[in-house]
Each structure stands twice: as structure tokens, then as C-alpha cells.
Write a protein that holds these residues in place. Sequence first.
Motif, PDB file in Angstrom:
ATOM      1  N   ILE A 113       0.857  -1.183   0.000  1.00  0.00           N
ATOM      2  CA  ILE A 113       0.000   0.000   0.000  1.00  0.00           C
ATOM      3  C   ILE A 113       0.891   1.230   0.000  1.00  0.00           C
ATOM      4  O   ILE A 113       1.816   1.339   0.810  1.00  0.00           O
ATOM      5  N   VAL A 122      -2.335   0.559  -4.442  1.00  0.00           N
ATOM      6  CA  VAL A 122      -1.621  -0.686  -4.153  1.00  0.00           C
ATOM      7  C   VAL A 122      -0.671  -0.936  -5.311  1.00  0.00           C
ATOM      8  O   VAL A 122      -1.083  -0.994  -6.478  1.00  0.00           O
ATOM      9  N   VAL A 145      -2.704  -5.358   3.284  1.00  0.00           N
ATOM     10  CA  VAL A 145      -2.976  -6.011   2.006  1.00  0.00           C
ATOM     11  C   VAL A 145      -2.467  -7.437   2.081  1.00  0.00           C
ATOM     12  O   VAL A 145      -1.489  -7.725   2.785  1.00  0.00           O
ATOM     13  N   PHE A 204      -7.652  -6.286   0.948  1.00  0.00           N
ATOM     14  CA  PHE A 204      -7.086  -5.146   1.662  1.00  0.00           C
ATOM     15  C   PHE A 204      -8.049  -4.735   2.763  1.00  0.00           C
ATOM     16  O   PHE A 204      -9.251  -5.035   2.711  1.00  0.00           O
TER      17      PHE A 204
END
Length: 342
Positions: A105, A115, A142, A152
Amino acid sequence: MEGAIALLLLTFLTHPAYATCRTVSVTANGTPVIGIEDMALDAARGQAVLSAYDRRAGTTGGLYLLNLRSLDALAVAAVPLATGLRPAGIDLRAEPDGALSLLAISRQEEGSATVERYRLDGATLTHQGTTVSPLLCRANDVAFLDGERFLFTSSHGGCGWGAVMQDNVLGGRHGFVGVVDNGTARVLIGGIGFANGLFPDPSHDRLTVAATREEALLVYRLSDPQAPPRRIAMPGGPDNLTMALDGRLLAALHPSPVRLALHRYGWPGGAASPTRVAALGPAGVEILLDEDGQRFSAATVALSWNGRLVIGSVTAPGLLVCDEAASGATGSSAPAEPPATR
């Protein structure tokens, strides 16, 4: 009520399993690495990817590769993989060709987040793509589901400060778990009080989510994520999660949300925030480490490797390394070594 009393007794009666600890300075190109918020373990190679940036200073950081065998020293050097980032949660996945896939992230200065996907060959990191969605603005952690899909967490239900105040001040539960499939993000599970770390275990049809403000782990069925989860009370607000090779789940905990907030933002009374690490296994919750934060504040992640507990913090420089019996934790949803049979 009986469960709460049992947990309270456990909190006070369990002795920390890791008593011999020391702080280890981590640098990259001679610059201290501060705020190692998350780590992902490559056990087969004895290394870990670090996600770090100095939130208090407002500077960028990046992704770094650390040789865990170097942790005998009090100062170690990490290899910069990607810099100029504000990374948060990360995950590693071992690929059939021996390379690793890495998800990270990446928070942007204006408040959005993406991401990023990478391929890691040795110490070479190659960018492979970016996922963009309004749902990612409060993304926290994530995790790979498979080679293409990933999950996520979002700590809050919206992007603005109004959404933050609604949950943090008024006690709302609008955090959620999202899934990205074919580049498209959607909400999978909602109604979570600050969704933080997550660990999917498809082989056991299980998804464990850290609900920090609920001081609980929420265990869902991956095959039916809308079904009510099993709730496991924790002695503090859980942050990042790592799975142990012996089947235990490690969680870095925040015993005091107020002290964490004061410490995180450098406000009066926030000189330190407690560091606590617990393991969840068949026998229940075991506290492995419990400190007042004077030596190492605000732990957000703990992994175990080769007889050591390695701990990172959202604010502290470097790492806390504790030498005791290992619990074999990995920071990856696809460990390089097979988990023990449960």
C-alpha cells in the motif's frame, strides 16, 4: 462475561515468553530507517522486506530488504528496494519460478492511496502495476488471495476527516475488508471497528481480521464472508498479523488507544506508548512480550525467525529483537516454508 474475566486473568498472569531483547539500529545508504510499520518474511532466504517511513517528520521512506542473519549486531544495513514512498501494509507471495511477488500500500501526500505490485528477484525490485480506486483511500493492510486477487483492509469507511471523526470520536464501525479482482476493487466485509491487519488462510477457509478499536480478532469464512464472524477478544487493539509455522497467529497489540494517539502525533503525554505482542493458538491467547514502551514504543508488527522475535514500530527507529524460543511466524500469506499440520 466469563470470557472477559478469563482474558483479564490471562493478561495479568501470563509471563512474557521473550525476556532478552535489544534495540537494533537499521540504516539504508547510511540513513536511519524509522517507522518500520510492517514486515514480510522470506524464510527460505533468511530475509525480510520492511515497509517504513517517518510519519512524525512527514518524510518519505520506502521498501527495504534486510538480511535477518545480520541481527546479531546492534546496527545493521538494509538494502533500499524502492524509495520516495509512504508505504503501509505489505505482503509477499512465492511464485513457481522462484521469484517473489510483493504487494505494498502506497499512501499519497494528498490523502489517497494505491496498491503497488512488484516482482522481487534477489535484491532487484521490478514494478509490475498499480491498482487505483477510491476505496483504497484509507487502506491499511494487504494480502494475496492467489496470483491475481488480493484483499485489503480500510481503517475507516470514507476518505475525509469526517469519516475519521465519525469512527475515532463517535465510536462508529465503518472499517471494511475489500477485494481486488481483475483490477477492480469492491467491499467484501463491512462494519469493522478500524480494520487493520489481515491474514487469509484459504486452506482452512479462514480469514482473520484485526479489529483494532474492538480489541478483537474477527475470524470469517472465506467461502461465506457475510456470515457472522467468530470473535476472539484480545488484550489490546491488534495491528498487523503474522502466521506462525506451528499454526499460531502473532499480533502486535496496542494496550492503550489514548497513549498511542498521543505518541503517534507527538502530543503532550505521548513520550511513549506500550509495546505488546501476543500469540493465538489452540491453547488460547498467550502474551509473548509486554513493555511500557520506554525502550521501544508502539509496536505494530512482530514476526519470528530462527529463534528470534523481530518487532517493528510505526514510530520507533530500527527494530526490537528478542532472543527466545521461536514461534516460526511469517509475514506472508504464502509462506516460503510449509506450515505445520494442524
